[in-house]
Design a protein around this motif. Sequence first.
Motif, short mmCIF file in Angstrom:
data_model
loop_
_atom_site.label_atom_id
_atom_site.label_comp_id
_atom_site.label_asym_id
_atom_site.label_seq_id
_atom_site.Cartn_x
_atom_site.Cartn_y
_atom_site.Cartn_z
N ILE A 103 0.87 -1.18 0.00
CA ILE A 103 0.00 0.00 0.00
C ILE A 103 0.91 1.23 0.00
CG2 ILE A 103 -1.62 1.31 1.46
CD1 ILE A 103 -2.78 -1.36 2.37
N PRO A 104 0.58 2.31 -0.68
CA PRO A 104 -0.72 2.66 -1.25
C PRO A 104 -0.89 2.33 -2.74
CG PRO A 104 0.64 4.61 -1.23
CD PRO A 104 1.47 3.50 -0.65
N LEU A 105 0.14 1.87 -3.42
CA LEU A 105 0.01 1.68 -4.86
C LEU A 105 -0.64 0.35 -5.20
CD1 LEU A 105 3.45 3.02 -6.16
CD2 LEU A 105 1.38 4.27 -5.53
N MET A 106 -0.61 -0.60 -4.29
CA MET A 106 -1.18 -1.92 -4.51
C MET A 106 -2.04 -2.30 -3.31
SD MET A 106 2.47 -2.88 -5.74
CE MET A 106 3.09 -2.27 -7.30
N HIS A 107 -2.99 -3.22 -3.54
CA HIS A 107 -3.90 -3.68 -2.49
C HIS A 107 -4.74 -2.54 -1.94
CE1 HIS A 107 -1.58 -7.38 -2.62
NE2 HIS A 107 -0.49 -6.65 -2.49
N ASN A 108 -4.93 -1.52 -2.73
CA ASN A 108 -5.62 -0.32 -2.26
C ASN A 108 -6.08 0.46 -3.49
OD1 ASN A 108 -6.48 1.73 -0.48
ND2 ASN A 108 -4.60 2.88 -0.87
N GLY A 109 -7.25 1.08 -3.41
CA GLY A 109 -7.75 1.85 -4.54
C GLY A 109 -8.62 2.99 -4.07
N PRO A 110 -8.95 3.93 -4.94
CA PRO A 110 -9.78 5.07 -4.56
C PRO A 110 -11.19 4.64 -4.20
CG PRO A 110 -9.49 5.01 -6.94
CD PRO A 110 -8.60 3.95 -6.38
N MET A 111 -11.73 5.17 -3.13
CA MET A 111 -13.07 4.80 -2.66
C MET A 111 -14.08 5.92 -2.89
SD MET A 111 -12.53 1.76 -1.62
CE MET A 111 -14.00 1.36 -0.69
N LYS A 112 -13.69 6.96 -3.59
CA LYS A 112 -14.62 8.06 -3.86
C LYS A 112 -14.40 8.56 -5.27
CE LYS A 112 -11.52 11.62 -2.04
NZ LYS A 112 -11.38 12.80 -1.15
N SER A 113 -15.27 9.44 -5.71
CA SER A 113 -15.20 10.07 -7.02
C SER A 113 -15.37 9.04 -8.14
CB SER A 113 -13.89 10.84 -7.16
OG SER A 113 -13.91 11.65 -8.32
N ILE A 114 -14.98 9.40 -9.37
CA ILE A 114 -15.31 8.60 -10.54
C ILE A 114 -14.48 7.33 -10.67
CG2 ILE A 114 -16.19 10.56 -11.84
CD1 ILE A 114 -13.51 10.71 -13.28
N ASN A 116 0.65 -17.81 -20.07
CA ASN A 116 1.08 -16.54 -20.69
C ASN A 116 0.17 -15.39 -20.28
OD1 ASN A 116 3.34 -17.56 -22.10
ND2 ASN A 116 2.02 -18.33 -23.72
N GLY A 117 -0.33 -15.46 -19.05
CA GLY A 117 -1.15 -14.38 -18.51
C GLY A 117 -2.62 -14.43 -18.88
N ALA A 118 -3.06 -15.47 -19.57
CA ALA A 118 -4.44 -15.50 -20.07
C ALA A 118 -5.47 -15.69 -18.96
CB ALA A 118 -4.60 -16.62 -21.11
N ASP A 119 -5.05 -16.20 -17.79
CA ASP A 119 -5.98 -16.36 -16.67
C ASP A 119 -5.70 -15.32 -15.57
OD1 ASP A 119 -3.57 -17.42 -15.95
OD2 ASP A 119 -4.34 -19.37 -15.31
N HIS A 120 -5.04 -14.23 -15.93
CA HIS A 120 -4.75 -13.13 -15.02
C HIS A 120 -5.53 -11.88 -15.44
CE1 HIS A 120 -1.55 -15.81 -13.90
NE2 HIS A 120 -1.03 -14.96 -13.03
N PHE A 121 -5.85 -11.04 -14.46
CA PHE A 121 -6.57 -9.80 -14.80
C PHE A 121 -6.24 -8.70 -13.80
CE2 PHE A 121 -9.32 -11.86 -11.73
CZ PHE A 121 -9.98 -10.85 -11.05
N PHE A 122 -6.43 -7.46 -14.26
CA PHE A 122 -6.36 -6.31 -13.38
C PHE A 122 -7.53 -5.40 -13.68
CE2 PHE A 122 -4.52 -4.24 -17.04
CZ PHE A 122 -4.74 -2.89 -16.87
N VAL A 123 -7.81 -4.47 -12.76
CA VAL A 123 -8.98 -3.59 -12.86
C VAL A 123 -8.54 -2.14 -12.82
CG1 VAL A 123 -11.08 -2.85 -11.66
CG2 VAL A 123 -10.56 -5.29 -11.84
N SER A 124 -9.07 -1.33 -13.72
CA SER A 124 -8.74 0.10 -13.71
C SER A 124 -9.88 0.93 -14.26
CB SER A 124 -7.47 0.37 -14.53
OG SER A 124 -7.21 1.77 -14.56
N PRO A 176 -3.35 -6.87 -8.03
CA PRO A 176 -3.99 -5.79 -7.26
C PRO A 176 -3.27 -4.45 -7.35
CG PRO A 176 -2.66 -7.13 -5.80
CD PRO A 176 -2.50 -7.73 -7.18
N ILE A 177 -2.97 -4.01 -8.57
CA ILE A 177 -2.32 -2.72 -8.77
C ILE A 177 -3.38 -1.68 -9.11
CG2 ILE A 177 -0.63 -1.43 -10.13
CD1 ILE A 177 0.83 -3.98 -10.69
N SER A 178 -3.29 -0.51 -8.51
CA SER A 178 -4.23 0.57 -8.78
C SER A 178 -3.56 1.65 -9.64
CB SER A 178 -4.74 1.19 -7.48
OG SER A 178 -5.48 2.36 -7.74
N VAL A 179 -4.01 1.79 -10.87
CA VAL A 179 -3.49 2.84 -11.74
C VAL A 179 -3.80 4.21 -11.15
CG1 VAL A 179 -3.64 3.89 -14.03
CG2 VAL A 179 -3.64 1.39 -13.80
N ALA A 180 -5.00 4.36 -10.60
CA ALA A 180 -5.40 5.65 -10.03
C ALA A 180 -4.46 6.05 -8.88
CB ALA A 180 -6.85 5.59 -9.55
#
Length: 469
Positions: free
Chosen positions: A147-158, A235-243, A190-194
């Motif tokens: 944390i704060p760049l991973m395992h954590n994300g924005p909880m407000k706004s868009i 080759n990453g086909a069963d991996h995902f991230f959210v942004s 669990p990486i947060s681009v935001a």
Amino acid sequence: MKRKNETQLVGKSPASHNHHHCLHPPVNLMSTSIIVSSQLPHFQRRLRPSPRRRRLTSQSRLHHRLALKSVVLKVGCRRKKLAIEEQLAKARGKIHKAIVEKRFASNQKNGSFIPIGTMYKNSFAFVQSHTEMMKTFKIWTYKEGDIPLMHNGPMKSIYSAEGHFIEEMERNGNPLAAKHPDEAHAFFIPISVAKIVHYLFTPAEAYGFLERMQTIFEDYIDIISQRYPYWNRSNGADHFFVSCHDWGPIVSRNNPKLFGNLIRVLCNANTSEGFIPMRDVSMTEINGPYNSIPNVSGGQSPHNRSILAFFAGGNHDVVRNKLFQHWGSNEDNDIHVYTYLQENQNYTELLSGSKYCLCPSGYEVASARITEAIYVGCIPVIIKNQYVLPYSDVLDWSQFSVQVPVMKIPDLKRILEDIPFSKYLEMQKRVLEVQKHFTVHIPAENYDVFHMILHSVWLRRMNIRLLKF
């Protein structure tokens, strides 16, 4: 909070992970290759030293023990991967059966929500698929990173959908969380681009920042692919991230060899910017209040909504420029288009009092306008190009929204007035019925927005098979 540099982003593997992970042995300890039988006990017996043979040296015994351990691990991992694929195959079979027989076998309690209606492309398939997902699907969230760049994300706004998803994935008691990575069908990064943008971006260092952000992702993949076998075997086909950040698609753009199979769950689902519907997932953007979840209501009665169409927001980029060019003067009493509202005007009340809510693209195709409209029972009018609508694997958006091509903006009023009031009432009722799929719950509930996102990942995971053992 002290800013962390890139070299601090990836932490050590937790002590609880110091177990065997189906890894191939780094060194071949046997002088000859061994074909492993599926009957492991027989193979073990064959490796036992015969009493007639001369006594083995301590080094030979060590080599035999290590070789046996490697074989056991490889056979065990092969069985685990086979079990995972067998579970998915069984789920596919049940979903196919529901489609053919036009009925589903659900284990839901009486009185619980069951998605049936014309707003679904196939209710039988959806219900059965969601049921199989809840019974079968297991996801491992990587523990690497801080944390704060991973395992954590924005909880407000868009960007709040990104934060809520990460929090739910890491919540104790999440029934879809795998207890061990070997039992997982999919793997969450669990990486947060935001958060990366929030903590690391400065105007003075803007040049080259996107490359730095890409490097953070590449370094993370490098770490997990060295520590565990899961990324490499698919080759990453069963991996995902959210942004939900506008820059979310950029992190994988310049390295297609590495990220070519990765499932990207994005709010900015723009096909002109590389979004691939068969691989990637479109998720809804939600404008969340601080430390809370958005309110969902029925809004005003459809018979009491006096405004034909409403929009309030900044006049920027091509689509909105065109909208304001034709409807921004407010000379029309039926279509209300504003840049800023007056002090005595309430945004939510104006949405609630409108039959149709305009949802044009802004700087990007993603916008929280769609969910804001659905939350108050207003039919969204989607004015976007190359946008893949969220959860369109199962939702038939034509049943509860209006899609207007950008070139048809001058004809907007005629298009909406040509919709019979009886059809409007049907569509507005369906908007209320799909609210469940766009609602945030803590903890998550069946068919809510968290499960809609995961169901989209589940469908894509079922489309791939781990054939290399």
